[in-house]
Scaffold this motif. Structure first.
Motif, PDB file in Angstrom:
ATOM      1  N   TYR A  72      44.801  55.731  54.553  1.00 48.15           N
ATOM      2  CA  TYR A  72      45.850  56.207  55.459  1.00 48.15           C
ATOM      3  C   TYR A  72      47.082  55.312  55.436  1.00 48.15           C
ATOM      4  O   TYR A  72      48.119  55.675  55.985  1.00 48.15           O
ATOM      5  CB  TYR A  72      45.303  56.320  56.885  1.00 48.15           C
ATOM      6  N   MET A  73      46.969  54.160  54.797  1.00 38.58           N
ATOM      7  CA  MET A  73      48.099  53.233  54.711  1.00 38.58           C
ATOM      8  C   MET A  73      48.994  53.541  53.521  1.00 38.58           C
ATOM      9  O   MET A  73      50.019  52.900  53.338  1.00 38.58           O
ATOM     10  CB  MET A  73      47.585  51.797  54.651  1.00 38.58           C
ATOM     11  N   GLY A  74      48.601  54.495  52.695  1.00 38.88           N
ATOM     12  CA  GLY A  74      49.429  54.905  51.565  1.00 38.88           C
ATOM     13  C   GLY A  74      49.272  54.026  50.344  1.00 38.88           C
ATOM     14  O   GLY A  74      48.344  53.215  50.240  1.00 38.88           O
ATOM     15  N   ASN A  75      50.198  54.170  49.428  1.00 37.09           N
ATOM     16  CA  ASN A  75      50.142  53.470  48.148  1.00 37.09           C
ATOM     17  C   ASN A  75      50.356  51.970  48.265  1.00 37.09           C
ATOM     18  O   ASN A  75      50.098  51.228  47.322  1.00 37.09           O
ATOM     19  CB  ASN A  75      51.175  54.051  47.176  1.00 37.09           C
ATOM     20  N   ASP A  76      50.859  51.516  49.405  1.00 34.07           N
ATOM     21  CA  ASP A  76      51.102  50.093  49.612  1.00 34.07           C
ATOM     22  C   ASP A  76      49.945  49.409  50.332  1.00 34.07           C
ATOM     23  O   ASP A  76      50.056  48.253  50.734  1.00 34.07           O
ATOM     24  CB  ASP A  76      52.388  49.888  50.420  1.00 34.07           C
ATOM     25  N   ALA A  77      48.843  50.113  50.516  1.00 29.67           N
ATOM     26  CA  ALA A  77      47.702  49.569  51.247  1.00 29.67           C
ATOM     27  C   ALA A  77      47.211  48.284  50.587  1.00 29.67           C
ATOM     28  O   ALA A  77      47.271  48.135  49.366  1.00 29.67           O
ATOM     29  CB  ALA A  77      46.565  50.585  51.293  1.00 29.67           C
ATOM     30  N   PRO A  78      46.729  47.356  51.393  1.00 27.49           N
ATOM     31  CA  PRO A  78      46.165  46.135  50.820  1.00 27.49           C
ATOM     32  C   PRO A  78      45.008  46.440  49.870  1.00 27.49           C
ATOM     33  O   PRO A  78      44.368  47.478  49.955  1.00 27.49           O
ATOM     34  CB  PRO A  78      45.657  45.381  52.052  1.00 27.49           C
ATOM     35  N   ILE A  79      44.766  45.498  48.998  1.00 25.30           N
ATOM     36  CA  ILE A  79      43.673  45.570  48.031  1.00 25.30           C
ATOM     37  C   ILE A  79      42.555  44.660  48.535  1.00 25.30           C
ATOM     38  O   ILE A  79      42.821  43.530  48.959  1.00 25.30           O
ATOM     39  CB  ILE A  79      44.138  45.083  46.636  1.00 25.30           C
ATOM     40  N   ILE A  80      41.336  45.152  48.494  1.00 29.34           N
ATOM     41  CA  ILE A  80      40.184  44.337  48.869  1.00 29.34           C
ATOM     42  C   ILE A  80      39.462  43.956  47.596  1.00 29.34           C
ATOM     43  O   ILE A  80      39.045  44.814  46.824  1.00 29.34           O
ATOM     44  CB  ILE A  80      39.230  45.108  49.816  1.00 29.34           C
ATOM     45  N   MET A  81      39.325  42.664  47.369  1.00 33.55           N
ATOM     46  CA  MET A  81      38.679  42.143  46.167  1.00 33.55           C
ATOM     47  C   MET A  81      37.229  41.791  46.474  1.00 33.55           C
ATOM     48  O   MET A  81      36.937  41.190  47.506  1.00 33.55           O
ATOM     49  CB  MET A  81      39.406  40.890  45.687  1.00 33.55           C
ATOM     50  N   TYR A  82      36.357  42.192  45.591  1.00 34.47           N
ATOM     51  CA  TYR A  82      34.945  41.845  45.693  1.00 34.47           C
ATOM     52  C   TYR A  82      34.633  40.855  44.570  1.00 34.47           C
ATOM     53  O   TYR A  82      34.643  41.236  43.410  1.00 34.47           O
ATOM     54  CB  TYR A  82      34.071  43.100  45.542  1.00 34.47           C
ATOM     55  N   PRO A  83      34.385  39.601  44.922  1.00 34.84           N
ATOM     56  CA  PRO A  83      34.119  38.606  43.888  1.00 34.84           C
ATOM     57  C   PRO A  83      32.878  38.940  43.064  1.00 34.84           C
ATOM     58  O   PRO A  83      31.924  39.497  43.599  1.00 34.84           O
ATOM     59  CB  PRO A  83      33.888  37.310  44.674  1.00 34.84           C
ATOM     60  N   ILE A  84      32.914  38.607  41.816  1.00 42.07           N
ATOM     61  CA  ILE A  84      31.758  38.760  40.933  1.00 42.07           C
ATOM     62  C   ILE A  84      30.983  37.464  40.982  1.00 42.07           C
ATOM     63  O   ILE A  84      31.544  36.389  40.770  1.00 42.07           O
ATOM     64  CB  ILE A  84      32.190  39.077  39.483  1.00 42.07           C
ATOM     65  N   GLU A  85      29.725  37.563  41.277  1.00 39.79           N
ATOM     66  CA  GLU A  85      28.874  36.364  41.397  1.00 39.79           C
ATOM     67  C   GLU A  85      28.413  35.938  40.028  1.00 39.79           C
ATOM     68  O   GLU A  85      28.103  36.668  39.181  1.00 39.79           O
ATOM     69  CB  GLU A  85      27.676  36.673  42.280  1.00 39.79           C
TER      70      GLU A  85
END
Length: 85
Positions: A72-85
């Motif tokens: 709902y925040m559109g194309n500028d929405a924050p990115i959530i990174m999932y670290p690779i262990e």
């Protein structure tokens, strides 16, 4: 320093970042197209340390209340990174 201050001090403008819970320590960068980047694991840690959540409760909160809001925040929405262990 909160996320907004960190972004502005780094010289970035017009960056959409998370505000209901700031996850200030989980903000790890800005993408090349000015999107805030957050580390999921650090978001969980932030809720545990700053809001008194249990780890599982924090993950459920983020998954339900934060991640579901991103579209709902559109194309500028924050990115959530999932670290690779």
């Amino acid at each position: 320093m909160n996320a907004k201050e960190r972004i502005l001090n780094a010289g970035y403008e017009d960056v959409t970042y998370l505000v209901d819970y700031g996850y200030d320590d989980a903000l790890i960068g800005i993408s090349s197209n000015n999107r805030a980047i957050y580390d999921y694991d650090k978001m969980v840690e932030w809720l545990v340390q700053n809001e008194g959540f249990e780890p599982l409760e924090a993950m459920e909160w983020i998954d339900y209340n934060t991640l579901r809001a991103l579209p709902y925040m559109g194309n500028d929405a924050p990115i959530i990174m999932y670290p690779i262990e």
